[in-house]
Design an enzyme around this catalytic site. Structure first.
Site, PDB file in Angstrom:
ATOM      1  CB  CYS A   8      -0.737  -0.197   1.054  1.00  0.00           C
ATOM      2  SG  CYS A   8      -2.196   1.250   1.488  1.00  0.00           S
ATOM      3  CB  CYS A  82      -3.696   1.802  -2.302  1.00  0.00           C
ATOM      4  SG  CYS A  82      -1.808   1.575  -2.356  1.00  0.00           S
ATOM      5  CB  CYS A  89       5.154  -2.468  -6.933  1.00  0.00           C
ATOM      6  SG  CYS A  89       3.993  -2.124  -5.567  1.00  0.00           S
TER       7      CYS A  89
END
Length: 170
Positions: A8, A82, A89
């Site tokens: 997140c 999210c 990422c």
């Protein structure tokens, strides 16, 4: 044991709840961790909402996804919870599955404390339902014993009978 990393933006709410639920409800078949792109203190409304469910995350600490990556940990699943986390990422070359399933940001709620906790409860309950469905799907598909070649995140629909097509996975 299936290892799962929930990611997140801040690791202050959604990913903390998902980690706690999977570790509690996974029956020892799963080991969950969570991390964030920009870690900050765990949201006290999230701590309260989870405590209402009998889960104490008051000692939870936000962790950095980049530090987790640098530590070289292996995860069978990376689950971003999210919108911000999915494109930001790091790539985990050894992972076998990536799921993107966004939930509302619990740190964005404003209003009275009663209004805020009510909104956090809605997200908490949605995350619990997602985790329960994930457990069923992962066990049914038995990815942990799959002979498939590991792949890197790519977007394809992740759908279950209780969810919409808003999530993505491979």
């Amino acid at each position: 044991m299936t290892r799962v990393l929930f990611i997140c933006t801040h690791n202050s709410g959604r990913s903390q709840m998902a980690e706690a639920y999977l570790n509690l409800l996974g029956g020892g078949d799963f080991e969950a961790e969570s991390a964030g792109l920009e870690p900050r203190a765990v949201n006290p409304y999230v701590v309260r909402a989870m405590f209402e469910q009998g889960i104490d995350i008051s000692d939870a600490v936000s962790k950095s996804v980049f530090e987790t990556f640098k530590a070289g940990k292996f995860f069978d699943y990376i689950i971003t919870v999210c919108d911000d986390a999915d494109p930001e990422c790091p790539i985990y070359p050894s992972m076998s599955r990536c799921i993107h399933y966004p939930f509302h940001d619990t740190s964005s709620y404003t209003g009275t404390p009663e209004d805020t906790i009510a909104q956090v409860r809605v997200v908490r309950d949605a995350i619990k339902e997602f985790v329960l469905q994930f457990i069923l799907d992962a066990r049914r598909l038995n990815y942990q014993n799959s002979k498939e070649k590991p792949v890197v995140c790519q977007a394809k629909p992740y759908m279950t009978k209780n969810t919409s097509s808003k999530g993505r996975a491979i």
